[in-house]
Design a protein around this motif. Structure first.
Motif, mmCIF file in Angstrom:
data_model
loop_
_atom_site.group_PDB
_atom_site.id
_atom_site.type_symbol
_atom_site.label_atom_id
_atom_site.label_comp_id
_atom_site.label_asym_id
_atom_site.label_seq_id
_atom_site.Cartn_x
_atom_site.Cartn_y
_atom_site.Cartn_z
ATOM 1 N N PRO A 138 7.832 6.008 1.798
ATOM 2 C CA PRO A 138 8.627 6.497 0.476
ATOM 3 C C PRO A 138 7.937 5.821 -0.739
ATOM 4 O O PRO A 138 7.383 4.686 -0.727
ATOM 5 N N GLY A 182 7.036 3.704 -3.691
ATOM 6 C CA GLY A 182 7.455 2.470 -4.146
ATOM 7 C C GLY A 182 7.837 1.528 -2.734
ATOM 8 O O GLY A 182 8.367 0.313 -3.094
ATOM 9 N N SER A 183 7.716 1.892 -1.988
ATOM 10 C CA SER A 183 8.081 1.133 -0.608
ATOM 11 C C SER A 183 7.287 -0.121 -0.218
ATOM 12 O O SER A 183 7.375 -0.941 0.412
ATOM 13 N N THR A 218 0.856 0.617 -1.028
ATOM 14 C CA THR A 218 -0.587 -0.218 -1.113
ATOM 15 C C THR A 218 -0.584 -1.594 -0.659
ATOM 16 O O THR A 218 -1.320 -2.045 -0.360
ATOM 17 N N HIS A 221 1.373 10.341 -0.045
ATOM 18 C CA HIS A 221 2.843 10.413 -0.440
ATOM 19 C C HIS A 221 3.464 11.496 0.533
ATOM 20 O O HIS A 221 2.716 12.699 1.043
ATOM 21 N N ARG A 272 10.771 -3.662 5.871
ATOM 22 C CA ARG A 272 10.279 -2.625 6.119
ATOM 23 C C ARG A 272 10.103 -2.484 7.789
ATOM 24 O O ARG A 272 10.130 -3.590 8.359
ATOM 25 N N PHE A 293 8.846 -9.100 4.402
ATOM 26 C CA PHE A 293 7.790 -9.100 3.001
ATOM 27 C C PHE A 293 7.773 -10.447 2.490
ATOM 28 O O PHE A 293 8.944 -11.088 2.275
HETATM 29 N N1 LIG Z 1 8.655 -4.936 1.334
HETATM 30 C C1 LIG Z 1 8.631 -5.098 0.124
HETATM 31 N N2 LIG Z 1 9.902 -5.485 -0.698
HETATM 32 C C2 LIG Z 1 9.721 -5.766 -1.745
HETATM 33 N N3 LIG Z 1 9.061 -5.417 -2.901
HETATM 34 C C3 LIG Z 1 7.775 -5.034 -2.340
HETATM 35 C C4 LIG Z 1 7.512 -4.686 -0.849
HETATM 36 N N4 LIG Z 1 6.354 -4.228 -0.693
HETATM 37 C C5 LIG Z 1 5.749 -4.161 -1.659
HETATM 38 N N5 LIG Z 1 6.819 -4.598 -2.494
HETATM 39 C C6 LIG Z 1 6.359 -4.617 -4.008
HETATM 40 O O1 LIG Z 1 6.900 -3.611 -4.596
HETATM 41 C C7 LIG Z 1 5.870 -2.847 -5.656
HETATM 42 C C8 LIG Z 1 5.423 -1.619 -5.263
HETATM 43 O O2 LIG Z 1 4.530 -1.951 -4.086
HETATM 44 P P1 LIG Z 1 3.158 -0.676 -3.800
HETATM 45 O O3 LIG Z 1 2.482 -0.476 -5.032
HETATM 46 O O4 LIG Z 1 2.573 -1.326 -2.628
HETATM 47 O O5 LIG Z 1 4.178 0.612 -3.153
HETATM 48 P P2 LIG Z 1 3.683 2.147 -3.098
HETATM 49 O O6 LIG Z 1 4.301 2.534 -1.880
HETATM 50 O O7 LIG Z 1 2.098 2.024 -2.727
HETATM 51 O O8 LIG Z 1 4.163 2.681 -4.354
HETATM 52 P P3 LIG Z 1 3.827 4.215 -4.747
HETATM 53 O O9 LIG Z 1 4.639 5.066 -4.071
HETATM 54 O O10 LIG Z 1 3.869 4.146 -6.276
HETATM 55 O O11 LIG Z 1 2.217 4.525 -4.237
HETATM 56 C C9 LIG Z 1 4.895 -4.099 -5.707
HETATM 57 O O12 LIG Z 1 5.089 -4.957 -6.906
HETATM 58 C C10 LIG Z 1 4.966 -4.970 -4.435
HETATM 59 O O13 LIG Z 1 4.709 -6.181 -4.813
#
Ligand SMILES: Nc1ncnc2c1ncn2[C@@H]1O[C@H](COP(=O)(O)OP(=O)(O)OP(=O)(O)O)[C@@H](O)[C@H]1O
Length: 695
Positions: free
Chosen positions: A445, A447-448, A451, A587, A630, A650
């Motif tokens: 999802p 922001g999950s 990356t 995505h 996660r 995390f």
């Molecule tokens: N398990 C987690 N719990 C809380 N925060 C997290 C977790 N994993 C990553 N983050 C934080 O959430 C933010 C977004 O992480 P990340 O960019 O890796 O998500 P993404 O899934 O790649 O986002 P997007 O969907 O925009 O590509 C970062 O600030 C990261 O440090």
């Protein structure tokens, strides 16, 4: 013509002009082009290495940019061998068609002084050139510009100083001088083996398990002992004056078993250490060479087989194209890089770079260990080298020819399964390892933490010698590198700035590269860049984050998912053809808050899901008790079919993921209903334990 030259994309970086060109300006525009040229050591494809400049000239001419960030741009104009030949013909430049390079007379040497009339080498794949006499090097565009100037000025050669590199900053200059002093200091305070008392020499040899290597061999190759650290010192002599350019220090650590662990360090640092150890002993007329993955192996081959042998500077992990001109003289190259599957795979890839028809490969096996071990065990080197397998494979083979390959796979199941993760044991258990030539699709999802997670997964592999290229289109490379460095150091460096240099130095040694793209990109440009990086840096793993950034430029009047399928197909083909693992972040197609994602959430069609070898999903369930938790679900694994899911906690300070410490769960292999297991495993908080993240 001037116009097109000037349009070929230059960045003004050079501030110093050579006196020659200042006095003999050909015409203002071209002169400007030459004096303010694109940096000499900038690769056409915009790849930047993690550490110091890519193209540090052998023999250490000054031109390199120390802090070149690790990034890659699109090729200015992709060059083909046909274009290169065509151009040389139009300029009436004679050339020989070599194995990896075209050989031409050097335009940087006065005609009367040209010892070897064909000492300028043009890489057939990239157009990058190197003059072995003067060590001038540059891109194909640089060479074209030089030829234009010569023609315009009616000259029959150019000063080697016509091409300038990046100007060095004071700090870079100091670093370089420090390195040179360090090389000299180590070398002059080390002792030639022949000067050691016999019992001490014997003791050292026992320590390094090289008792069969004679003092005469060590002396011939100039190997010394650096007493303070009890390290062997391998010198790097290079350049027209055969001066000392660097050293490699090797130390041996006993493991208590019959194996020793070797640790090595180089000055200059490994990413600018381009020594083909053994090269000074190769005669101009030698037509055969054994290429090894280690200095000790080269000593063994030379002594036992009496053949010229050279060792790759960084083991079997890479064969930098800048070394190819030094191997052009050989009609036969035997690659004997090590004793495991990874070295065997590397030898197959390098034989493509070297020209298949002259290469033969020593297949690792019980009767063919690495050379230094073969010497120890009294193996017949002549027989091993003679029985090496020609690299040029036939299109149709019988089982007889495959038989040994199949056997090798059966006895080395662990190695065949790929490189194991150091931090993710659960991934090892499900996927068994990270293999070349596969395509992994990764989703989760928005922001999950996709990356963040994939960054750690890739870093883990990179730390184990998997050469890695990042295509991060969403977040910029500085931010990505910061995440990776935090994960590497496993701590918040903001609060420990005094440790920054320590970790950054170590991080710099990783074979980690970044593409310079940001935002929407054309898929062809990205693939060309990846191809180029594979050639230059022997990349084994490319991460594309994320695929949506390649969709924008495609024709979206066509079905969006058809475009996505097409792009996935292109990456699949690349992975197979380049023997390179590609991880694609995608995505999800639809996201409903209360449902886990499935394979079908990603793809436009079933055909596309078939292209992936592995499908990984970062599942997110927002729990009040453990908000950062996660789980990683493997829904496809073509290698052996095992799928499964495991939880990940995390750690915000280090941006890392890890299995919950006291988890009661066990990794389960899922046969059917993933959702149910997810519910059982992660959604029910442990009884009577508020805010306890352990299940
Ligand atoms: N398990 C987690 N719990 C809380 N925060 C997290 C977790 N994993 C990553 N983050 C934080 O959430 C933010 C977004 O992480 P990340 O960019 O890796 O998500 P993404 O899934 O790649 O986002 P997007 O969907 O925009 O590509 C970062 O600030 C990261 O440090």
């Amino acid at each position: 013509m001037w116009r097109s030259l000037l349009l070929r994309g230059t960045t003004c970086l050079v501030q110093v002009a050579t006196p020659r060109l200042l006095h003999q300006r050909p015409s203002p525009p071209l002169c400007a082009r030459l004096l303010t040229r694109r940096p000499l050591h900038r690769p056409p494809c915009g790849l930047e290495p993690r550490g110091e400049g890519y193209f540090l000239a052998h023999g250490g001419t000054r031109a390199f940019k120390k802090d070149a960030k690790s990034s890659v741009e699109a090729p200015v104009s992709p060059t083909t061998i046909t274009d290169i030949k065509q151009y040389l013909r139009t300029k009436e430049i004679p050339f020989h068609d070599g194995y990896s390079c075209l050989h031409t007379p050097s335009i940087f040497v006065e005609p009367s002084a040209r010892r070897d009339s064909f000492s300028l080498f043009v890489d057939k794949t990239t157009g990058q050139f190197l003059c072995k006499d003067t060590l001038v090097e540059g891109s194909w565009e640089d060479l074209q510009d030089c030829l234009e100037v010569m023609q315009k000025e009616e000259q029959d050669f150019l000063s080697p100083r016509v091409l300038l590199g990046y100007p060095e900053s004071v700090e870079e200059q100091e670093d370089r001088e420090w390195e040179l002093r360090e090389v000299q200091r180590i070398w002059s305070s080390s002792v030639p083996f022949s000067d050691l008392p016999e019992d001490e020499a014997q003791l050292i040899k026992t320590m390094f398990q090289i008792t069969k290597i004679s003092n005469a061999t060590l002396k011939r190759f100039g190997v010394r002992l650096f007493k303070p650290t009890k390290s062997l010192v391998f010198p790097w002599f290079g350049g027209p004056d055969s001066s000392l350019k660097g050293v490699k220090l090797l130390s041996a650590q006993s493991t208590g078993t019959d194996k020793v662990i070797y640790n090595e360090a180089t000055v200059p640092k490994c990413n600018s250490y381009y020594n083909l150890f053994g090269l000074p002993l190769v005669g101009r007329m030698d037509a055969e060479v054994v290429l090894t993955g280690h200095e000790l192996d080269t000593l063994a081959v030379s002594q036992a087989a009496g053949l010229p042998s050279v060792a790759l500077p960084r083991g079997f992990s890479c064969l930098p194209p800048i070394l190819l001109p030094y191997l052009e003289q050989f009609k036969r190259v035997t690659l004997w890089l090590g004793d495991d599957i990874r070295s065997w795979e590397a030898s197959k890839i390098y034989s493509r770079k070297l020209g298949l028809r002259r290469c033969s490969l020593v297949r690792p096996g019980e009767s063919r260990p690495r050379p230094v071990e073969a010497l120890d065990r009294g193996k017949n080197f002549g027989h091993i080298i003679k029985s090496s397998i020609p690299a040029a494979h036939k299109s149709i083979v019988s089982f007889k020819q495959l038989r040994e390959d199949v056997y090798g796979e059966l006895v080395n199941t662990e190695q065949v399964a790929g490189v194991k993760w150091g931090r993710f044991q659960e991934l090892n258990r499900i996927l068994k390892g990270h293999r070349k030539g596969e395509l992994t699709v990764f989703t989760g999802p928005t922001g999950s933490g996709k990356t963040t997670f994939i960054s750690e997964v890739a870093l883990d592999l990179c730390m184990q010698g998997v050469n890695t290229l990042w295509g991060s289109f969403e977040i910029n490379n500085v931010r990505l590198a910061k995440i990776m460095l935090t994960q590497f150091a496993m701590q918040r460096l903001e609060e420990n700035l005094e440790q920054y240099d320590f970790w950054a130095d170590k991080f710099e040694e990783l074979a980690l590269y970044f593409m310079t793209f940001h935002g929407q990109q054309n898929i062809k440009t990205v693939l060309d860049t990846m191809q180029h990086a594979v050639y230059l840096y022997d990349i084994n793993h490319v991460i594309i984050d994320n695929l949506q950034f390649m969709m924008g430029q495609e024709n979206l009047s066509v079905d969006k998912f058809a475009v996505q399928d097409h792009i996935i197909g292109a990456f699949r083909k690349f992975a197979t053809n380049s023997s390179c693992h590609v991880t694609l972040v995608i995505h999800p197609r639809k996201e409903e808050d209360d449902r886990e994602l499935q394979t079908a959430s990603i793809f436009g069609s079933a055909k596309a899901s078939q292209e992936a070898d592995n499908v990984l999903i970062l599942q997110e369930k927002k729990l009040v008790t453990c908000p950062g938790r996660r789980s990683l679900q493997v829904t496809k694994n073509r290698f052996d079919g095992d799928v499964g899911i495991f939880p990940l906690d995390f750690h915000k300070s280090s941006l890392t993921f890890a299995a919950p410490i006291k988890g009661r769960h066990k990794l389960r292999k899922l046969a059917g209903n993933v959702d149910k297991i997810l519910l059982n495993l992660f959604l029910i908080p442990p009884p009577n334990k508020k805010n306890n993240c352990d299940i």
